[in-house]
Design an enzyme around this catalytic site. Structure first.
Site, PDB file in Angstrom:
ATOM      1  N   GLY A  78     -10.169 -24.415  52.600  1.00 18.78           N
ATOM      2  CA  GLY A  78     -10.989 -24.286  53.804  1.00 18.78           C
ATOM      3  C   GLY A  78     -10.284 -23.484  54.891  1.00 18.78           C
ATOM      4  N   ARG A 142     -11.503 -21.625  46.585  1.00 16.11           N
ATOM      5  CA  ARG A 142     -11.001 -22.927  46.120  1.00 16.11           C
ATOM      6  C   ARG A 142     -10.667 -22.941  44.624  1.00 16.11           C
ATOM      7  NH1 ARG A 142     -10.971 -26.766  49.946  1.00 16.11           N
ATOM      8  NH2 ARG A 142     -12.484 -26.681  51.644  1.00 16.11           N
ATOM      9  N   ASP A 172      -2.878 -29.962  50.832  1.00 17.63           N
ATOM     10  CA  ASP A 172      -2.039 -30.712  49.894  1.00 17.63           C
ATOM     11  C   ASP A 172      -2.264 -30.285  48.444  1.00 17.63           C
ATOM     12  OD1 ASP A 172      -4.563 -31.834  50.225  1.00 17.63           O
ATOM     13  OD2 ASP A 172      -3.920 -33.868  49.778  1.00 17.63           O
ATOM     14  N   ASP A 173      -3.537 -30.094  48.050  1.00 17.28           N
ATOM     15  CA  ASP A 173      -3.801 -29.709  46.651  1.00 17.28           C
ATOM     16  C   ASP A 173      -3.230 -28.316  46.352  1.00 17.28           C
ATOM     17  OD1 ASP A 173      -5.176 -32.014  45.850  1.00 17.28           O
ATOM     18  OD2 ASP A 173      -7.071 -31.281  46.683  1.00 17.28           O
ATOM     19  N   LYS A 199      -1.437 -25.779  55.707  1.00 14.45           N
ATOM     20  CA  LYS A 199      -2.697 -25.495  56.409  1.00 14.45           C
ATOM     21  C   LYS A 199      -3.701 -26.592  56.161  1.00 14.45           C
ATOM     22  CE  LYS A 199      -5.874 -24.728  54.233  1.00 14.45           C
ATOM     23  NZ  LYS A 199      -7.004 -24.577  53.320  1.00 14.45           N
ATOM     24  N   THR A 200      -4.445 -27.017  57.095  1.00 13.58           N
ATOM     25  CA  THR A 200      -5.714 -27.722  56.975  1.00 13.58           C
ATOM     26  C   THR A 200      -6.068 -28.305  58.339  1.00 13.58           C
ATOM     27  OG1 THR A 200      -7.037 -29.466  55.985  1.00 13.58           O
ATOM     28  CG2 THR A 200      -4.678 -29.898  56.020  1.00 13.58           C
ATOM     29  N   ASP A 202      -7.776 -30.728  58.653  1.00 16.05           N
ATOM     30  CA  ASP A 202      -7.874 -32.186  58.462  1.00 16.05           C
ATOM     31  C   ASP A 202      -6.655 -32.937  59.014  1.00 16.05           C
ATOM     32  OD1 ASP A 202     -10.103 -31.380  57.143  1.00 16.05           O
ATOM     33  OD2 ASP A 202      -9.469 -32.044  55.162  1.00 16.05           O
ATOM     34  N   GLU A 308     -15.829 -37.922  58.724  1.00 17.54           N
ATOM     35  CA  GLU A 308     -16.565 -37.429  57.553  1.00 17.54           C
ATOM     36  C   GLU A 308     -16.387 -38.308  56.307  1.00 17.54           C
ATOM     37  OE1 GLU A 308     -16.948 -33.034  55.674  1.00 17.54           O
ATOM     38  OE2 GLU A 308     -14.917 -33.688  56.040  1.00 17.54           O
ATOM     39  N   GLY A 425     -15.528 -25.337  64.038  1.00 18.88           N
ATOM     40  CA  GLY A 425     -14.155 -25.279  64.553  1.00 18.88           C
ATOM     41  C   GLY A 425     -13.161 -24.603  63.636  1.00 18.88           C
ATOM     42  N   ARG A 426     -13.561 -24.375  62.383  1.00 18.48           N
ATOM     43  CA  ARG A 426     -12.546 -23.939  61.407  1.00 18.48           C
ATOM     44  C   ARG A 426     -12.096 -22.499  61.612  1.00 18.48           C
ATOM     45  NH1 ARG A 426     -13.972 -25.843  55.415  1.00 18.48           N
ATOM     46  NH2 ARG A 426     -15.241 -23.970  55.532  1.00 18.48           N
TER      47      ARG A 426
END
Ligand code: FBP
Length: 549
Positions: A78, A142, A172-173, A199-200, A202, A308, A425-426
């Site tokens: 993302g 992805r 993380d993945d 990065k994320t 989240d 979410e 926001g991303r």
């Protein structure tokens, strides 16, 4: 190519700050051997070439001649504000070592490496993306990079372009996969280094070594601006309850940070729901209770933040999802089972799961049940962003209040509005914090490469201090790993950081939430500012501030 806005033009001139240690030649100071956070024996056996390496910190060193080298970069997963600054930082870092060095970008995520789709960055291209949001400079994707065939396809193009190191920007993945790739290339002695970058939006890729993942700061500030605007509208019209779902997949860091910034009447925290073994019914009672209490004082309005991933943390639903993940994986291949149609998949699921899980599935509204049975992302995660939890909750709250009305326990008015903030926001233009942090992460990656490191994550610490005092270095990715069950099998993965209920950010929120529920204590943070007083432009997230107090 989009037309350039005045803000983008002015922002292009911003020179992101670097930690002092990265402002001149560096030397790598190595710590002691490291261990993984869990399952040490298994992780060591799976990563014999990249396990146990020391943490590295950069200090001022002597200028050295560095032979020419090329680097590749991939944006994975993302979007998160600041990705372009990681690339510009890496570009400047690589060029500062040798002007002949080249930086290549693989297109549309890890798939670009496998399919040999790439571009070479130029000064002109980089300059037009400095300090901008988005990942559009090369695109993201992805595709899971985890199979030997993909690694082998990758090495073909890496060799053809003379690439010595690959930087993978991901969550993380993706960083787990970066580590697997680093190990594979090290085992095969292919001579290609792999460096990860956290990065994320989240905020769940953090641990003792990583303070925060990039993009979290800007995304939360963008959502908080929108929530603040809604709160002000809500406090002006005094007739709606606003249910606002916030991205963040599993962890509730975004919802918590936005609550700390805007002081809504209610913010649910999924990790607490799980710890207290709450049911959907308990959550509905809690919200309806706050609505009724405010209504008794004539306050028929309010704001509710919903993370979410909430639904996944309700214990009964969590058990159901775990079984769905098992039955939807083909044990022979470890891949998702393939069905001719959605209906066939749902019938298969219903006939395969335990009766108690089937009962939970059937108690859910039909669209939510369907969603749970069907889509998974390539990493096997339920696509929580597609589940309309904010509408589910407000519907259930409305019927609870109607029942209370009949019993004479409630006499207010309840009218709901729904919002989902995620994609808004991303790709926001990075805050000063993310602009500096990301540029430093990228620049730092060039120093890890020049020092021959592989299987490391680029890490910048001490970021609540002024940027010149930030600490730059690298952490072996294996150090962050443990074994977890994924798609029906135990896999080495980076441990995801959920909200800690004994951590300072949650404790502060918990000490305030009853007051925020009763009173109208809203804070309206307004838009991100890039120029102006430091207390307006350069503040980190409240989460980071509280964690560092
Ligand atoms: P990453 O972890 O890959 O950075 O993605 C985070 C995220 O924005 C989540 O918050 C959200 O659940 C998901 O991506 C949405 O995915 P998609 O962009 O594929 O719709």
């Amino acid at each position: 190519m989009a037309t350039i806005s005045n803000l983008q033009r002015a922002r292009a001139a911003y020179q992101p700050k670097l930690p002092k240690a990265l402002q001149g030649p560096v030397k790598a100071v190595e710590g002691a051997a490291t261990q993984s956070v869990g399952n040490q024996d298994e992780i060591k056996a799976l990563f014999p070439n990249t396990y146990g390496m020391p943490v590295v910190e950069f200090a001022a060193g002597e200028a050295k001649e560095v032979p020419q080298f090329n680097v590749g970069i991939i944006l994975s997963g993302g979007q998160a504000p600041g990705g372009h600054n990681v690339i510009s930082g890496l570009y400047d870092g690589v060029k500062s070592l040798n002007r002949e060095n080249k930086l290549y970008g693989f297109l549309m995520g890890p798939g670009g490496l496998v399919d040999h789709k790439y571009i070479e960055f130029t000064d002109e291209l980089i300059d037009s993306y400095r300090n901008t949001g988005g990942f559009d400079i090369i695109g993201s994707g992805r595709t899971k990079l985890e199979k030997t065939e993909q690694f082998e396809k990758g090495i073909e193009i890496l060799r053809e372009l003379g690439i010595k190191a690959l930087v993978i920007i991901g969550g993380d993945d993706s960083n787990t996969n970066a580590c697997v790739l680093a190990e594979y290339y090290a085992a095969k002695k292919y001579g290609v280094q792999v460096i990860g970058c956290p990065k994320t939006i989240d905020g769940d890729l953090k641990n003792a070594q990583i303070e925060t993942s990039f993009g979290f700061d800007t995304a939360c500030k963008t959502y908080s601006e929108l929530i603040g605007n809604i709160e002000r509208d809500c406090n002006s019209a005094r007739k709606y309850w606003h249910f606002i779902k916030l991205m963040g997949r599993s962890a509730s860091h975004i919802a918590l940070e936005c609550a700390l910034q805007t002081q809504p009447n209610i913010c649910l925290i999924s990790e607490e729901v799980e710890a207290k073994a709450q049911s959907l019914d308990d959550i509905v009672n809690y919200i309806a209770g706050v609505v009724a209490e405010r209504a008794s004082r004539g306050l028929n309005f309010g704001t509710v933040l919903v993370p979410e991933g909430l639904i996944e943390f309700v214990p009964a639903i969590k058990k159901l999802i775990a079984e769905l993940n098992e039955v939807l994986t083909d044990p022979a291949t470890g891949e998702s089972r393939v069905f001719a149609s959605a209906e066939e998949q749902i019938t298969f699921v219903k006939s395969s799961i335990l009766p108690e899980n089937l009962a939970v599935l059937e108690s859910l509204p039909a669209d939510v049940a369907r969603q749970l049975c069907l889509d998974r992302d390539p990493h096997g995660n339920v696509q929580v962003s597609l589940i309309e939890t904010e509408k589910l909750l407000s519907k259930m709250v409305a019927s609870r209040l109607a029942a209370w009305k009949k019993e004479g326990k409630y006499a207010g008015k309840f009218s709901a509005q729904h919002h989902f903030f995620g994609y808004e926001g991303r790709c926001a233009a990075p805050s000063n914090y993310d602009a500096d942090y990301c540029y430093s992460l990228g620049f730092n990656a060039s120093r890890l490469i020049a020092n021959g490191k592989t299987g490391y994550m680029s890490v910048i610490r001490n970021t609540t201090a002024p940027a010149s005092e930030w600490i730059a270095g690298g952490v072996p990715i294996t150090m962050m790993m443990n074994m977890e069950r994924r798609n029906g099998a135990m896999k080495p993965v980076i441990r995801k950081a959920l909200v800690e209920l004994d951590g300072a950010p949650f404790k502060y929120f918990a000490s305030k939430r009853d007051e925020w529920a009763r009173e109208t204590a809203y804070v309206y943070p307004g838009p991100i500012q890039y120029w102006g007083p430091s207390e307006v432009c350069d503040q980190t997230t409240k989460t980071l501030q509280l964690e560092h107090e």
